[in-house]
Design a protein around this motif. Sequence first.
Motif, PDB file in Angstrom:
ATOM      1  N   HIS A 275       0.853  -1.188   0.000  1.00  0.00           N
ATOM      2  CA  HIS A 275       0.000   0.000   0.000  1.00  0.00           C
ATOM      3  C   HIS A 275       0.885   1.233   0.000  1.00  0.00           C
ATOM      4  CE1 HIS A 275      -3.605   2.419   0.772  1.00  0.00           C
ATOM      5  NE2 HIS A 275      -2.839   3.130   1.585  1.00  0.00           N
ATOM      6  N   GLU A 276       0.585   2.148  -0.898  1.00  0.00           N
ATOM      7  CA  GLU A 276       1.368   3.377  -0.980  1.00  0.00           C
ATOM      8  C   GLU A 276       0.653   4.501  -0.231  1.00  0.00           C
ATOM      9  OE1 GLU A 276       2.112   4.320  -5.015  1.00  0.00           O
ATOM     10  OE2 GLU A 276       3.259   2.490  -5.436  1.00  0.00           O
ATOM     11  N   GLY A 277       1.429   5.306   0.463  1.00  0.00           N
ATOM     12  CA  GLY A 277       0.860   6.436   1.186  1.00  0.00           C
ATOM     13  C   GLY A 277       0.297   6.033   2.540  1.00  0.00           C
ATOM     14  N   GLU A 278      -0.350   6.997   3.195  1.00  0.00           N
ATOM     15  CA  GLU A 278      -0.919   6.764   4.519  1.00  0.00           C
ATOM     16  C   GLU A 278      -2.205   5.948   4.422  1.00  0.00           C
ATOM     17  OE1 GLU A 278       0.310   7.620   7.463  1.00  0.00           O
ATOM     18  OE2 GLU A 278       2.102   8.483   6.526  1.00  0.00           O
ATOM     19  N   LEU A 279      -2.393   5.068   5.394  1.00  0.00           N
ATOM     20  CA  LEU A 279      -3.636   4.311   5.454  1.00  0.00           C
ATOM     21  C   LEU A 279      -4.780   5.226   5.892  1.00  0.00           C
ATOM     22  CD1 LEU A 279      -2.404   1.035   7.199  1.00  0.00           C
ATOM     23  CD2 LEU A 279      -3.131   1.273   4.819  1.00  0.00           C
ATOM     24  N   PRO A 280      -5.972   5.016   5.375  1.00  0.00           N
ATOM     25  CA  PRO A 280      -7.114   5.847   5.798  1.00  0.00           C
ATOM     26  C   PRO A 280      -7.470   5.545   7.250  1.00  0.00           C
ATOM     27  CG  PRO A 280      -7.866   4.018   4.441  1.00  0.00           C
ATOM     28  CD  PRO A 280      -6.360   4.010   4.373  1.00  0.00           C
ATOM     29  N   PRO A 281      -8.065   6.505   7.948  1.00  0.00           N
ATOM     30  CA  PRO A 281      -8.444   6.259   9.346  1.00  0.00           C
ATOM     31  C   PRO A 281      -9.476   5.139   9.444  1.00  0.00           C
ATOM     32  CG  PRO A 281      -9.453   8.278   8.525  1.00  0.00           C
ATOM     33  CD  PRO A 281      -8.461   7.842   7.493  1.00  0.00           C
ATOM     34  N   GLY A 282      -9.408   4.389  10.528  1.00  0.00           N
ATOM     35  CA  GLY A 282     -10.342   3.291  10.726  1.00  0.00           C
ATOM     36  C   GLY A 282     -11.760   3.791  10.947  1.00  0.00           C
ATOM     37  N   THR A 283     -12.717   2.996  10.566  1.00  0.00           N
ATOM     38  CA  THR A 283     -14.131   3.319  10.761  1.00  0.00           C
ATOM     39  C   THR A 283     -14.672   2.492  11.917  1.00  0.00           C
ATOM     40  OG1 THR A 283     -14.404   3.747   8.400  1.00  0.00           O
ATOM     41  CG2 THR A 283     -16.407   3.365   9.685  1.00  0.00           C
ATOM     42  N   PRO A 284     -15.210   3.129  12.952  1.00  0.00           N
ATOM     43  CA  PRO A 284     -15.730   2.351  14.085  1.00  0.00           C
ATOM     44  C   PRO A 284     -16.918   1.497  13.664  1.00  0.00           C
ATOM     45  CG  PRO A 284     -16.389   4.655  14.254  1.00  0.00           C
ATOM     46  CD  PRO A 284     -15.395   4.572  13.133  1.00  0.00           C
ATOM     47  N   ASP A 285     -17.021   0.326  14.257  1.00  0.00           N
ATOM     48  CA  ASP A 285     -18.134  -0.565  13.930  1.00  0.00           C
ATOM     49  C   ASP A 285     -19.467   0.019  14.390  1.00  0.00           C
ATOM     50  OD1 ASP A 285     -16.438  -2.428  12.807  1.00  0.00           O
ATOM     51  OD2 ASP A 285     -16.109  -3.457  14.703  1.00  0.00           O
ATOM     52  N   THR A 286     -19.465   0.671  15.549  1.00  0.00           N
ATOM     53  CA  THR A 286     -20.695   1.258  16.068  1.00  0.00           C
ATOM     54  C   THR A 286     -20.415   2.636  16.643  1.00  0.00           C
ATOM     55  OG1 THR A 286     -20.378   0.249  18.255  1.00  0.00           O
ATOM     56  CG2 THR A 286     -21.682  -0.992  16.652  1.00  0.00           C
ATOM     57  N   GLU A 287     -21.467   3.416  16.797  1.00  0.00           N
ATOM     58  CA  GLU A 287     -21.372   4.737  17.394  1.00  0.00           C
ATOM     59  C   GLU A 287     -22.389   4.839  18.524  1.00  0.00           C
ATOM     60  OE1 GLU A 287     -21.806   7.571  14.267  1.00  0.00           O
ATOM     61  OE2 GLU A 287     -19.983   6.934  13.234  1.00  0.00           O
ATOM     62  N   HIS A 288     -22.224   5.867  19.360  1.00  0.00           N
ATOM     63  CA  HIS A 288     -23.043   5.997  20.562  1.00  0.00           C
ATOM     64  C   HIS A 288     -24.241   6.905  20.301  1.00  0.00           C
ATOM     65  CE1 HIS A 288     -23.463   5.045  24.728  1.00  0.00           C
ATOM     66  NE2 HIS A 288     -23.509   6.304  25.111  1.00  0.00           N
ATOM     67  N   TRP A 289     -25.431   6.442  20.722  1.00  0.00           N
ATOM     68  CA  TRP A 289     -26.677   7.175  20.505  1.00  0.00           C
ATOM     69  C   TRP A 289     -27.438   7.308  21.823  1.00  0.00           C
ATOM     70  CZ3 TRP A 289     -27.787   8.731  15.414  1.00  0.00           C
ATOM     71  CH2 TRP A 289     -26.932   8.191  14.444  1.00  0.00           C
ATOM     72  N   ILE A 290     -28.109   8.448  22.005  1.00  0.00           N
ATOM     73  CA  ILE A 290     -28.903   8.706  23.202  1.00  0.00           C
ATOM     74  C   ILE A 290     -30.376   8.482  22.868  1.00  0.00           C
ATOM     75  CG2 ILE A 290     -29.406  10.345  25.046  1.00  0.00           C
ATOM     76  CD1 ILE A 290     -26.461   9.593  24.796  1.00  0.00           C
ATOM     77  N   VAL A 291     -31.110   7.893  23.806  1.00  0.00           N
ATOM     78  CA  VAL A 291     -32.503   7.516  23.551  1.00  0.00           C
ATOM     79  C   VAL A 291     -33.431   8.132  24.602  1.00  0.00           C
ATOM     80  CG1 VAL A 291     -34.120   5.589  23.298  1.00  0.00           C
ATOM     81  CG2 VAL A 291     -31.743   5.328  22.564  1.00  0.00           C
ATOM     82  N   TYR A 292     -34.560   8.657  24.128  1.00  0.00           N
ATOM     83  CA  TYR A 292     -35.627   9.172  24.989  1.00  0.00           C
ATOM     84  C   TYR A 292     -36.928   8.498  24.547  1.00  0.00           C
ATOM     85  CZ  TYR A 292     -32.118  12.920  25.153  1.00  0.00           C
ATOM     86  OH  TYR A 292     -30.948  13.629  25.243  1.00  0.00           O
ATOM     87  N   THR A 293     -37.831   8.254  25.477  1.00  0.00           N
ATOM     88  CA  THR A 293     -39.094   7.611  25.133  1.00  0.00           C
ATOM     89  C   THR A 293     -40.274   8.462  25.586  1.00  0.00           C
ATOM     90  OG1 THR A 293     -39.044   6.336  27.203  1.00  0.00           O
ATOM     91  CG2 THR A 293     -38.165   5.271  25.231  1.00  0.00           C
ATOM     92  N   GLN A 294     -41.375   8.308  24.874  1.00  0.00           N
ATOM     93  CA  GLN A 294     -42.632   8.980  25.215  1.00  0.00           C
ATOM     94  C   GLN A 294     -43.636   7.896  25.581  1.00  0.00           C
ATOM     95  OE1 GLN A 294     -44.930  10.774  21.993  1.00  0.00           O
ATOM     96  NE2 GLN A 294     -45.239  12.619  23.232  1.00  0.00           N
ATOM     97  N   LYS A 295     -44.101   7.898  26.827  1.00  0.00           N
ATOM     98  CA  LYS A 295     -44.939   6.812  27.322  1.00  0.00           C
ATOM     99  C   LYS A 295     -46.354   6.855  26.779  1.00  0.00           C
ATOM    100  CE  LYS A 295     -41.447   5.459  29.629  1.00  0.00           C
ATOM    101  NZ  LYS A 295     -40.584   4.461  28.992  1.00  0.00           N
ATOM    102  N   LYS A 296     -46.889   8.054  26.565  1.00  0.00           N
ATOM    103  CA  LYS A 296     -48.224   8.181  25.992  1.00  0.00           C
ATOM    104  C   LYS A 296     -48.305   9.475  25.201  1.00  0.00           C
ATOM    105  CE  LYS A 296     -50.136  10.178  30.258  1.00  0.00           C
ATOM    106  NZ  LYS A 296     -51.183  10.044  31.296  1.00  0.00           N
ATOM    107  N   THR A 297     -49.253   9.550  24.289  1.00  0.00           N
ATOM    108  CA  THR A 297     -49.391  10.713  23.423  1.00  0.00           C
ATOM    109  C   THR A 297     -49.584  11.984  24.249  1.00  0.00           C
ATOM    110  OG1 THR A 297     -50.401   9.328  21.715  1.00  0.00           O
ATOM    111  CG2 THR A 297     -50.712  11.712  21.528  1.00  0.00           C
TER     112      THR A 297
END
Length: 202
Positions: free
Chosen positions: A11-33
């Motif tokens: 491989h010539e040149g710099e290797l590309p940065p790694g891609t994480p398998d997963t990312e972090h997400w925040i979750v909120y829920t609504q119990k009723k309308t």
Amino acid sequence: MSKFRDQIIQHEGELPPGTPDTEHWIVYTQKKTGAPFKWAGSLNAPDAELAVQFAGEHYGLDEACVAVLTHHASFANDGPCGIEPLERGDTDGDDGTSWCAFGLPRRGGNLNLLGTVKAPDAATAIERATCQYANGKIVQFRVVPEDKILISDGRGSLIWRLHDMNYKFARGYSKVVREKWTRIRDEEEYEDYRKEDIHRHF
């Protein structure tokens, strides 16, 4: 070892940065309308679509809800957390983009979605959220760009448990069971037994 594994990859040149398998997400829920969205937890997912899907299934297992709100953790901007409720500020304005404002009613509590404010940046959005929503009960504000918010109301995917979870619930003192017991015991004796049994086991 196979000859394929012996090959040296060139491989010539710099290797590309790694891609994480997963990312972090925040979750909120609504119990009723009509109820506010409340912080439920977080999860890891490779993209936004799967984050919404995972949130609906995972948090729907705990208790049924009518809608799920998700955003990437990197979009959360938190203001300072006070020991006492924050005082209403005086920074008002309607210039800039729209931000969703969440409020924390007490340390250790859950963030609730309060509404939106307009601001040119996160710091100003927090100041304007404090001005608009501080009511003597909020100790911290979080703002998230509204265009980074993902909401599922179940029309595109399920957001509640996909299988029967009744085995998790205590059924020993249901109305039907109570009626059977009180045929051979009086109400007072049954109630004393119920309280003692729950106290001993829970």
